[in-house]
Design a protein around this motif. Sequence first.
Motif, short mmCIF file in Angstrom:
data_model
loop_
_atom_site.label_atom_id
_atom_site.label_comp_id
_atom_site.label_asym_id
_atom_site.label_seq_id
_atom_site.Cartn_x
_atom_site.Cartn_y
_atom_site.Cartn_z
N VAL B 17 0.84 -1.20 0.00
CA VAL B 17 0.00 0.00 0.00
C VAL B 17 0.87 1.25 0.00
O VAL B 17 0.60 2.22 -0.73
N ALA B 18 1.96 1.22 0.79
CA ALA B 18 2.87 2.38 0.82
C ALA B 18 3.49 2.60 -0.56
O ALA B 18 3.60 3.74 -1.03
N ALA B 19 3.88 1.51 -1.22
CA ALA B 19 4.50 1.63 -2.56
C ALA B 19 3.47 2.14 -3.57
O ALA B 19 3.77 3.00 -4.40
N ALA B 20 2.23 1.62 -3.46
CA ALA B 20 1.19 2.04 -4.40
C ALA B 20 0.86 3.52 -4.22
O ALA B 20 0.63 4.23 -5.19
N GLU B 21 0.89 3.96 -2.97
CA GLU B 21 0.59 5.38 -2.72
C GLU B 21 1.59 6.28 -3.44
O GLU B 21 1.23 7.26 -4.09
N ILE B 22 2.86 5.90 -3.36
CA ILE B 22 3.90 6.70 -4.03
C ILE B 22 3.69 6.67 -5.53
O ILE B 22 3.75 7.71 -6.20
N ARG B 23 3.38 5.50 -6.07
CA ARG B 23 3.19 5.41 -7.53
C ARG B 23 1.93 6.14 -7.99
O ARG B 23 1.95 6.80 -9.04
N ILE B 24 0.84 6.03 -7.24
CA ILE B 24 -0.39 6.73 -7.64
C ILE B 24 -0.18 8.25 -7.56
O ILE B 24 -0.60 8.99 -8.44
N ARG B 25 0.52 8.69 -6.50
CA ARG B 25 0.79 10.13 -6.36
C ARG B 25 1.51 10.67 -7.60
O ARG B 25 1.22 11.76 -8.07
N THR B 26 2.43 9.88 -8.15
CA THR B 26 3.24 10.35 -9.28
C THR B 26 2.56 10.11 -10.62
O THR B 26 2.50 11.00 -11.46
N ASP B 27 2.04 8.89 -10.82
CA ASP B 27 1.59 8.51 -12.16
C ASP B 27 0.09 8.28 -12.28
O ASP B 27 -0.41 8.05 -13.38
N GLY B 28 -0.63 8.29 -11.16
CA GLY B 28 -2.07 8.04 -11.22
C GLY B 28 -2.39 6.56 -11.09
O GLY B 28 -1.54 5.70 -11.36
N ALA B 29 -3.62 6.29 -10.68
CA ALA B 29 -4.02 4.91 -10.39
C ALA B 29 -4.05 4.05 -11.65
O ALA B 29 -3.77 2.84 -11.60
N ALA B 30 -4.36 4.65 -12.81
CA ALA B 30 -4.50 3.86 -14.03
C ALA B 30 -3.17 3.24 -14.45
O ALA B 30 -3.15 2.23 -15.15
N ALA B 31 -2.06 3.86 -14.03
CA ALA B 31 -0.74 3.39 -14.46
C ALA B 31 -0.15 2.34 -13.52
O ALA B 31 0.97 1.88 -13.74
N LEU B 32 -0.90 1.96 -12.48
CA LEU B 32 -0.37 1.01 -11.48
C LEU B 32 -0.18 -0.37 -12.10
O LEU B 32 -1.09 -0.90 -12.75
N ARG B 33 1.01 -0.96 -11.91
CA ARG B 33 1.32 -2.28 -12.48
C ARG B 33 1.81 -3.19 -11.37
O ARG B 33 2.64 -2.79 -10.54
N ALA B 34 1.34 -4.44 -11.38
CA ALA B 34 1.74 -5.40 -10.35
C ALA B 34 3.26 -5.60 -10.36
O ALA B 34 3.89 -5.68 -9.30
N ARG B 35 3.85 -5.66 -11.53
CA ARG B 35 5.28 -5.90 -11.62
C ARG B 35 6.09 -4.80 -10.89
O ARG B 35 7.03 -5.09 -10.17
N ASP B 36 5.66 -3.54 -11.10
CA ASP B 36 6.36 -2.43 -10.42
C ASP B 36 6.22 -2.53 -8.91
O ASP B 36 7.18 -2.31 -8.16
N LEU B 37 5.00 -2.87 -8.45
CA LEU B 37 4.77 -2.96 -7.00
C LEU B 37 5.60 -4.08 -6.40
O LEU B 37 6.12 -3.95 -5.28
N ALA B 38 5.71 -5.19 -7.14
CA ALA B 38 6.51 -6.32 -6.65
C ALA B 38 7.97 -5.88 -6.48
O ALA B 38 8.61 -6.19 -5.47
N THR B 39 8.48 -5.14 -7.45
CA THR B 39 9.85 -4.61 -7.34
C THR B 39 9.98 -3.70 -6.12
O THR B 39 10.90 -3.83 -5.32
N ASP B 40 9.02 -2.78 -5.98
CA ASP B 40 9.07 -1.82 -4.87
C ASP B 40 9.07 -2.54 -3.52
O ASP B 40 9.78 -2.15 -2.59
N ALA B 41 8.21 -3.56 -3.40
CA ALA B 41 8.03 -4.22 -2.11
C ALA B 41 8.98 -5.39 -1.93
O ALA B 41 9.00 -6.02 -0.86
#
Lengths: 195, 195
Positions: B17-41
């Motif tokens: 959730v913390a990683a997704a918050e950073i990504r949504i803040r920057t790129d928006g919810a539509a750009a969220l990708r599981a692969r990126d979150l897996a890397t972040d976490a």
Amino acid sequence: MASKAEIRKQDLREKLVAAAEIRIRTDGAAALRARDLATDAGCAVGAIYNAFEDLNAIVMSVNGRTFQALGQAVRQSLVGAETAAPTDRLILMSNAYLGFAADNTRLWRALFDVRAQETEIPEWYREALEDLFANIATPVAELFPEKAPQDLMLMVRALFSSVHGIVLLGLENRISGVPTDQIEHMISEVLSRLT
Amino acid sequence: MASKAEIRKQDLREKLVAAAEIRIRTDGAAALRARDLATDAGCAVGAIYNAFEDLNAIVMSVNGRTFQALGQAVRQSLVGAETAAPTDRLILMSNAYLGFAADNTRLWRALFDVRAQETEIPEWYREALEDLFANIATPVAELFPEKAPQDLMLMVRALFSSVHGIVLLGLENRISGVPTDQIEHMISEVLSRLT
């Protein structure tokens, strides 16, 4: 005179925009895929990028059509009510706006969902929105004869934005909890108080 | 007592959730990708779907945090102004809403961008929006002591939706042509007239 190649390109552009309109109406602009459009229009995926700069340009063309249809619906609501009080005309147009948004929700959302911050908004796009605002400007000018043009412009945008917000959250009633059959009531209460 | 596996799962959920918050803040919810979150976490892609039902459930968790932060910003705007006139309190809260939306535009948009029509809105989500409305309900009840609870509820939603629409189109000023520095002026004019 247009060359045969130019005529073919124009023909493909029209096919692609018509196909995109159907897809956006059903699935929304975010779900638009070049591969699907190529199938719909019977062309290669590469041909799309010969006819349009990118998918976003196709969405913008669809939005251009949607603005036309929306403007027509809004103006149509005044037929036979040309001499009604300005507040009543604003309410009629707002209800037509609500009706259009309810019947064409995904096409309507695409108008305001021009996401990519880097995308340049074409001049004709802003003009299409200006045309929409122009319908509201007439009754607003009657209601506030003392306001300067700049203040009238802001009032038109404030009224439009208020109605837009009510329609938007009203149609998202799963989130907002606004009963859909109360949206017209809210619009008329807000406009009566505002004007 | 929570098992070690449960603690690990909870820990991963928080990381995601913390990683997704950073990504949504920057790129928006539509750009969220599981692969990126897996890397972040620092986890496998499959582990995400062990911790959450799907990506949408992660966005909803981020939205839960955003609702908390937004509510806090709105309530904070009243500190020291508890005895101000109700309309003035509504204007203060609306400006705080505008400020939050301007500073956290993509997180804020994600709150209302719960796209998939088939997604069920969790009960806590609607309650979070109710909490936000509750802040507005107090001054609105002072302004309209004669209104029945059902009508007050509609008025609260109509006022919120109006301000929301002005903030939304104001922040999209590339499209709407509303000068950003005029948004507060529009909010205060609309709220003064509405109340």
